[in-house]
Design an enzyme around this catalytic site. Structure first.
Site, short mmCIF file in Angstrom:
data_model
loop_
_atom_site.label_atom_id
_atom_site.label_comp_id
_atom_site.label_asym_id
_atom_site.label_seq_id
_atom_site.Cartn_x
_atom_site.Cartn_y
_atom_site.Cartn_z
N HIS A 1 2.86 -0.25 -13.33
CA HIS A 1 3.62 -1.50 -13.38
C HIS A 1 5.11 -1.16 -13.22
O HIS A 1 5.60 -0.21 -13.83
CB HIS A 1 3.37 -2.22 -14.71
CG HIS A 1 4.00 -3.57 -14.72
ND1 HIS A 1 3.41 -4.67 -14.12
CD2 HIS A 1 5.17 -4.00 -15.24
CE1 HIS A 1 4.20 -5.71 -14.27
NE2 HIS A 1 5.28 -5.34 -14.94
N ASN B 1 -3.41 1.73 -14.22
CA ASN B 1 -2.53 0.81 -13.48
C ASN B 1 -1.10 1.33 -13.51
O ASN B 1 -0.70 2.03 -14.45
CB ASN B 1 -2.58 -0.57 -14.15
CG ASN B 1 -1.73 -1.60 -13.40
OD1 ASN B 1 -1.72 -1.65 -12.17
ND2 ASN B 1 -1.00 -2.43 -14.15
N ILE C 1 -8.76 -7.68 -13.92
CA ILE C 1 -9.97 -6.86 -13.99
C ILE C 1 -10.90 -7.46 -15.06
O ILE C 1 -10.49 -7.62 -16.21
CB ILE C 1 -9.60 -5.39 -14.34
CG1 ILE C 1 -8.67 -4.80 -13.27
CG2 ILE C 1 -10.84 -4.52 -14.50
CD1 ILE C 1 -9.22 -4.77 -11.86
N GLY D 1 0.79 -1.24 0.00
CA GLY D 1 0.00 0.00 0.00
C GLY D 1 0.82 1.28 0.00
O GLY D 1 0.28 2.35 0.26
N SER D 2 2.12 1.18 -0.33
CA SER D 2 2.92 2.41 -0.27
C SER D 2 2.47 3.42 -1.35
O SER D 2 2.44 4.62 -1.09
CB SER D 2 4.42 2.10 -0.40
OG SER D 2 4.72 1.63 -1.68
N ASN D 3 2.11 2.93 -2.52
CA ASN D 3 1.61 3.85 -3.56
C ASN D 3 0.26 4.45 -3.17
O ASN D 3 0.03 5.64 -3.36
CB ASN D 3 1.50 3.14 -4.91
CG ASN D 3 2.82 3.10 -5.64
OD1 ASN D 3 3.26 4.10 -6.19
ND2 ASN D 3 3.48 1.94 -5.61
C1 GAR Z 1 4.28 -1.47 -7.00
O1 GAR Z 1 5.67 -1.47 -7.27
C2 GAR Z 1 3.51 -1.58 -8.30
O2 GAR Z 1 4.14 -0.99 -9.39
C3 GAR Z 1 3.49 -3.08 -8.48
O3 GAR Z 1 3.26 -3.59 -7.20
C4 GAR Z 1 3.88 -2.73 -6.24
C5 GAR Z 1 2.88 -2.47 -5.14
O4 GAR Z 1 3.50 -1.86 -4.06
N1 GAR Z 1 2.45 -3.48 -9.40
C6 GAR Z 1 2.56 -4.56 -10.17
O5 GAR Z 1 3.53 -5.29 -10.14
C7 GAR Z 1 1.37 -4.77 -11.10
N2 GAR Z 1 1.60 -5.87 -11.98
P1 GAR Z 1 2.63 -1.05 -3.00
O6 GAR Z 1 1.50 -1.96 -2.52
O7 GAR Z 1 3.59 -0.74 -1.88
O8 GAR Z 1 2.12 0.20 -3.66
#
Ligand code: GAR
Length: 188
Positions: A104, A102, A88, A12-14
């Site tokens: 990535h 999204n 999705i 959940g950092s993003n």
């Molecule tokens: C992020 O680095 C995002 O780019 C990636 O998962 C991480 C989630 O981190 N997404 C994918 O790999 C999608 N295929 P977070 O939960 O700390 O935000």
């Protein structure tokens, strides 16, 4: 006021970074978070900030009816996928056409697709001795990691990079660009 729902399955950092960016915004509001993982860090972070969290199972997502009612009830305009692991469904994409975004952690189409998530992406980048990696922010379509690209940003991968150090570089790009891209798309 445009309302966002963030979907996430991980730390959940993003989601937290996006929440903080729009905290005092008069035009964009993070209405709630949806997760398929009750134990994920995103739930903990949401609680710290008093953000509403809705749990959805894989079945809720594929069936979509109940989830759609919930999204409508919260007047959600855009859906942000921030580390969301489930696919999705087509029904959801047709209701929110070009309104699901999204992020990535690689330069798509490289290192995308089913099962390519977080650390696994960085490991593959290092195993293949890539000289650069980066982030891709894109609209979501029916196929994993294949929708129209909105923004890509690169970083250098050095010979001494580890999964952790590469992840740090990627996170700093994510934190810098994801909220700005969301703002630009929503307010255009
Ligand atoms: C992020 O680095 C995002 O780019 C990636 O998962 C991480 C989630 O981190 N997404 C994918 O790999 C999608 N295929 P977070 O939960 O700390 O935000």
């Amino acid at each position: 006021m445009k309302k966002i729902a963030i979907f996430g399955s991980g730390s959940g950092s993003n989601a937290e970074n996006i929440y903080k960016y729009f905290l005092n915004s008069k035009t964009i509001n993070i209405a709630c978070i949806y997760t398929n993982n009750k134990n994920a860090g995103i739930v903990k972070r949401a609680k710290q900030h008093n953000i509403r969290v809705n749990y959805i199972s894989k079945k809720d997502l594929t069936c979509f009816n109940q989830l759609y009612s919930s999204l409508k009830q919260h007047n959600i305009d855009y859906i942000i996928l921030a580390g969301f692991l489930l696919k999705i469904p087509a029904k959801m994409i047709s209701k929110y056409n070009n309104k699901i975004i999204n992020i990535h952690p690689s330069l798509l189409p490289k290192y995308g697709g089913k099962g390519m998530y977080g650390e696994k992406v960085h490991r593959s980048v290092l195993d293949n001795k890539e000289k650069e990696s980066g982030i891709t922010i894109h609209f979501v379509n029916q196929n994993y990691d294949e929708g129209e690209v909105i923004l890509q940003k690169k970083c250098h991968v050095s010979k001494t990079d580890s999964i952790d150090s590469l992840e740090k570089k990627i996170r700093s790009l994510e934190f810098e660009y994801f909220p700005k891209v969301i703002e630009k798309i929503l307010l255009k």
